[in-house]
Design a protein around this motif. Structure first.
Motif, PDB file in Angstrom:
ATOM      1  N   VAL A   1       0.935  -1.178   0.139  1.00  0.00           N
ATOM      2  CA  VAL A   1      -0.063  -0.078   0.141  1.00  0.00           C
ATOM      3  C   VAL A   1       0.820   1.193  -0.017  1.00  0.00           C
ATOM      4  CG1 VAL A   1      -1.908  -1.171   1.119  1.00  0.00           C
ATOM      5  CG2 VAL A   1      -0.269   0.026   2.647  1.00  0.00           C
ATOM      6  N   LYS A   2       0.377   2.185  -0.649  1.00  0.00           N
ATOM      7  CA  LYS A   2       1.334   3.398  -0.633  1.00  0.00           C
ATOM      8  C   LYS A   2       0.717   4.334   0.286  1.00  0.00           C
ATOM      9  CE  LYS A   2       3.340   6.194  -4.325  1.00  0.00           C
ATOM     10  NZ  LYS A   2       3.239   6.467  -5.669  1.00  0.00           N
ATOM     11  N   GLN A   3       1.928   4.690   1.388  1.00  0.00           N
ATOM     12  CA  GLN A   3       1.549   5.521   2.299  1.00  0.00           C
ATOM     13  C   GLN A   3       2.730   6.731   2.358  1.00  0.00           C
ATOM     14  OE1 GLN A   3       1.821   2.758   5.704  1.00  0.00           O
ATOM     15  NE2 GLN A   3      -0.178   2.388   5.598  1.00  0.00           N
ATOM     16  N   PHE A   4       2.166   7.858   2.319  1.00  0.00           N
ATOM     17  CA  PHE A   4       3.199   9.366   2.422  1.00  0.00           C
ATOM     18  C   PHE A   4       4.219   8.907   1.411  1.00  0.00           C
ATOM     19  CE2 PHE A   4       1.626   8.150   6.718  1.00  0.00           C
ATOM     20  CZ  PHE A   4       1.017   9.100   6.847  1.00  0.00           C
TER      21      PHE A   4
ATOM     22  N   LEU B   1      -0.290  -2.184  -4.626  1.00  0.00           N
ATOM     23  CA  LEU B   1       0.532  -2.762  -5.687  1.00  0.00           C
ATOM     24  C   LEU B   1       0.526  -4.441  -5.316  1.00  0.00           C
ATOM     25  CD1 LEU B   1       2.736  -2.751  -7.753  1.00  0.00           C
ATOM     26  CD2 LEU B   1       4.048  -2.122  -5.946  1.00  0.00           C
ATOM     27  N   PHE B   2       0.172  -5.064  -6.162  1.00  0.00           N
ATOM     28  CA  PHE B   2      -0.009  -6.557  -5.903  1.00  0.00           C
ATOM     29  C   PHE B   2       1.312  -7.062  -6.909  1.00  0.00           C
ATOM     30  CE2 PHE B   2      -4.063  -5.394  -5.687  1.00  0.00           C
ATOM     31  CZ  PHE B   2      -4.743  -6.290  -4.266  1.00  0.00           C
ATOM     32  N   ALA B   3       2.393  -7.769  -6.094  1.00  0.00           N
ATOM     33  CA  ALA B   3       3.347  -8.428  -6.938  1.00  0.00           C
ATOM     34  C   ALA B   3       3.645  -9.921  -6.305  1.00  0.00           C
ATOM     35  CB  ALA B   3       4.855  -7.709  -6.212  1.00  0.00           C
ATOM     36  N   VAL B   4       3.914 -10.617  -7.516  1.00  0.00           N
ATOM     37  CA  VAL B   4       3.768 -12.047  -7.362  1.00  0.00           C
ATOM     38  C   VAL B   4       5.216 -12.611  -7.595  1.00  0.00           C
ATOM     39  CG1 VAL B   4       2.961 -14.275  -8.496  1.00  0.00           C
ATOM     40  CG2 VAL B   4       1.487 -12.311  -8.348  1.00  0.00           C
ATOM     41  N   TYR B   5       5.543 -13.400  -6.620  1.00  0.00           N
ATOM     42  CA  TYR B   5       7.209 -13.628  -6.577  1.00  0.00           C
ATOM     43  C   TYR B   5       7.287 -15.452  -6.524  1.00  0.00           C
ATOM     44  CZ  TYR B   5       7.993  -9.031  -5.016  1.00  0.00           C
ATOM     45  OH  TYR B   5       7.982  -7.785  -4.839  1.00  0.00           O
ATOM     46  N   ASP B   6       8.096 -15.763  -7.416  1.00  0.00           N
ATOM     47  CA  ASP B   6       8.522 -17.339  -7.341  1.00  0.00           C
ATOM     48  C   ASP B   6       9.319 -17.490  -5.974  1.00  0.00           C
ATOM     49  OD1 ASP B   6       8.969 -19.870  -7.725  1.00  0.00           O
ATOM     50  OD2 ASP B   6      10.128 -19.579  -9.487  1.00  0.00           O
ATOM     51  N   ILE B   7       8.736 -18.237  -4.930  1.00  0.00           N
ATOM     52  CA  ILE B   7       9.338 -18.334  -3.700  1.00  0.00           C
ATOM     53  C   ILE B   7      10.767 -18.980  -3.849  1.00  0.00           C
ATOM     54  CG2 ILE B   7       7.371 -18.141  -2.253  1.00  0.00           C
ATOM     55  CD1 ILE B   7       7.803 -21.145  -1.651  1.00  0.00           C
TER      56      ILE B   7
ATOM     57  N   PHE C   1       2.180  -4.682   2.801  1.00  0.00           N
ATOM     58  CA  PHE C   1       0.703  -4.850   4.015  1.00  0.00           C
ATOM     59  C   PHE C   1       0.564  -6.319   3.986  1.00  0.00           C
ATOM     60  CE2 PHE C   1      -3.779  -5.833   4.663  1.00  0.00           C
ATOM     61  CZ  PHE C   1      -4.064  -4.561   5.347  1.00  0.00           C
ATOM     62  N   GLY C   2       0.863  -7.160   3.479  1.00  0.00           N
ATOM     63  CA  GLY C   2       0.554  -8.624   3.816  1.00  0.00           C
ATOM     64  C   GLY C   2       1.028  -9.549   2.609  1.00  0.00           C
TER      65      GLY C   2
END
Length: 81
Positions: A32-35, A72-78, A41-42
């Motif tokens: 999440v964009k803050q300031f 912003l949703f980011a998907v990572y290959d763990i 966020f999670g």
């Protein structure tokens, strides 16, 4: 009017296969964009061996229709970190 909670569920289709011998092990991270800065966020759970994850973990967000709330949703290959 006060904000309300919304539940955001995430699923992906046709992800790029980043692994050589197996399928990708995706995990989604929400920022999440803050300031003016992106803050984590999670995260969802990681799902093994799939290019079409349907994550069961969700994100609970406070929603106010009168305030812009960039996500912003980011998907990572763990296993490629």
């Amino acid at each position: 009017m006060s904000g309300r909670q919304v539940e955001v569920l995430v699923r992906c289709t046709d992800l790029a296969d980043l692994d050589v011998f197996t399928k990708t092990d995706p995990m989604c991270v929400l920022f999440v964009k803050q300031f003016g800065q992106w803050k984590e966020f999670g995260r969802t759970e990681a799902i093994r061996q799939t290019l079409n994850p349907n994550f069961t973990e969700s994100f609970l967000l406070e929603y106010d229709p009168y305030i812009q709330q960039p996500l912003l949703f980011a998907v990572y290959d763990i296993d490629s970190r």
